[in-house]
Write an enzyme that holds these catalytic residues in place. Structure first.
Site, PDB file in Angstrom:
ATOM      1  N   LYS A  37      16.575 -16.815  10.159  1.00  0.00           N
ATOM      2  CA  LYS A  37      16.971 -15.830  11.408  1.00  0.00           C
ATOM      3  C   LYS A  37      16.682 -14.480  11.232  1.00  0.00           C
ATOM      4  O   LYS A  37      16.082 -13.963  12.094  1.00  0.00           O
ATOM      5  CB  LYS A  37      18.693 -16.165  11.508  1.00  0.00           C
ATOM      6  CG  LYS A  37      19.180 -15.088  12.612  1.00  0.00           C
ATOM      7  CD  LYS A  37      18.705 -15.426  13.976  1.00  0.00           C
ATOM      8  CE  LYS A  37      19.379 -14.434  15.006  1.00  0.00           C
ATOM      9  NZ  LYS A  37      18.928 -14.645  16.479  1.00  0.00           N
ATOM     10  N   CYS A  44      20.102  -8.549  17.996  1.00  0.00           N
ATOM     11  CA  CYS A  44      19.309  -9.238  17.174  1.00  0.00           C
ATOM     12  C   CYS A  44      18.299  -8.191  16.642  1.00  0.00           C
ATOM     13  O   CYS A  44      18.443  -7.814  15.353  1.00  0.00           O
ATOM     14  CB  CYS A  44      18.754 -10.570  17.665  1.00  0.00           C
ATOM     15  SG  CYS A  44      20.141 -11.589  18.204  1.00  0.00           S
TER      16      CYS A  44
END
Length: 414
Positions: free
Chosen positions: A213, A267
């Site tokens: 991720k 993010c």
């Protein structure tokens, strides 16, 4: 595995909870925000995400989705809470995950599944297991270095990888990485996501899933940094960066992204720092990219100030500057880590011009911009001496609206 409890009903947790409920699971969504809980239980949503409200309403109406301030026992628990920074040194703050762990632990029964979705530094899933084990010494929990050893509770890490504005579609279609603390944990987590995910469910361990991720977002960050650095260099050399990139991208193996006002969102603007924080001596390119993108708003402010000073030299005592867009990306209401918000805040603090703000996706300004004036695009065009396009919202794409007003466009024709 039809009873699911989702912790965190924000931009990821709510769509995920709704998707499980839409596909037949009984879902309890838990959040500390009473307004969010009340809104969801009315079949409405407190965020902007195309197509989501209809799914939430249907799930609430048929009884498959309910929001609550307190968790209840379920077969599986998904954790989608924030992981912000702690202080100014980009240290990850896992306190939200810790708080959920303590709230969740008393509910656990043998055979339950716990899945962490929150974007986290490597080792966060193991830390969560430690917190759960501290509260429940009567249960055995999996260990990362013992992937074949059975435990009472199955634990996995499964990061989200959806694009705001297309969350409903991508939750279903995107491949998912399933990183179990043990091999059996991976299998159990796969069973849960298969309820609605049509993409491939890729098997790995928890640490690799966590790093995957972070790697995905760091890769994007580095690519954006290259484009942003190009824009700064091109400006210095009096080159149109948009034309430059278009020409360069005609090369069959070149695909340069579009520069902008910086990088925002929970993010890409955050995750690479998790890698740097854990690997300060090794993550040289990742750190450089973060620094370039974090500094881009300051470059934009310099460009705005050049326009302000030019107008003052022409006799405009206090020019009016309209900043178009506050979200971190086009056509959403999410202001988290938004470079446009950063720019607006600094321009308001400088007080060297009248600042008006345009953001069609929100109804009121966040607290840090409380001194600003939120107006419509039409009002901004009438009032402003300079229009600064910070976010490529669809509403700003019609250049006819901009008239003959001075326009500073830092996002191009995206």
């Amino acid at each position: 595995m039809k009873n699911i409890c989702v912790f965190g009903l924000g931009y990821i947790g709510l769509p995920t909870a709704a998707m499980f409920a839409h596909h037949g699971a009984n879902v309890i969504g838990v959040d500390v925000n009473a307004h969010a809980v009340e809104t969801i239980n009315q079949g409405k949503i407190h965020i902007v995400e195309p197509g989501l409200e209809a799914i939430v309403k249907q799930a609430v109406d048929n009884g498959n989705l309910k929001a609550s301030l307190k968790p209840v026992h379920a077969d599986a628990y998904l954790i989608a809470v924030p992981t912000p920074f702690k202080g100014d040194d980009h240290e990850p703050d896992l306190s939200y995950i810790q708080a959920v762990s303590k709230a969740l632990a008393p509910l656990l029964e043998k055979g339950d599944v716990v899945i962490l979705e929150s974007t986290s530094p490597v080792g966060a899933t193991e830390k969560m297991v430690e917190w759960l084990a501290e509260e429940r010494s009567d249960l055995t929990f999996p260990k990362y270095h013992e992937p074949d050893v059975e435990a009472d509770i199955f634990v996995a890490y499964c990061p989200e990888r959806v694009l705001p504005g297309k969350v409903v579609e991508e939750l279903i279609s995107n491949d998912r990485i399933i990183g179990g603390m043990t091999k059996e944990s991976t299998k159990k987590a796969q069973e849960i996501y298969r309820i609605f995910v049509e993409g491939e469910l890729l098997e790995t361990n928890s640490r690799t899933a966590e790093m995957a991720k972070l790697t995905e977002n760091a890769s994007r960050d580095v690519s954006i940094a290259f484009a942003n650095e190009l824009s700064i260099i091109s400006d210095k050399l009096d080159i149109n960066v948009w034309e430059l990139i278009e020409l360069a991208n005609h090369h069959p193996r070149v695909n340069i992204l579009q520069p902008g006002a910086g990088v925002g969102g929970h993010c890409i603007a955050v995750d690479p720092w998790f890698i740097v924080n854990q690997n300060p001596n090794e993550a040289k390119i990742i750190r450089a990219a973060r620094e370039i993108n974090d500094n881009k708003p300051n470059w934009v402010i310099e460009k705005i100030n050049i326009e302000i000073n030019r107008l003052k030299s022409e006799g405009v005592e206090k020019p009016t500057v309209a900043l178009l867009g506050l979200a971190f990306k086009p056509n959403i209401d999410d202001l988290r880590e938004s470079p446009a918000v950063n720019i607006a805040q600094k321009m308001l603090e400088a007080n060297n011009a009248e600042i008006v703000l345009v953001e069609p996706n929100i109804k009121q300004l966040p607290e840090k911009l409380a001194a600003g004036n939120l107006v419509s695009l039409e009002e901004a065009v009438k009032q402003a001496d300079v229009l600064v396009v910070l976010v490529a919202h669809d509403e700003f794409s019609d250049r006819v609206l901009l008239g003959n007003t001075r326009v500073l466009n830092v996002v191009g024709n995206q």
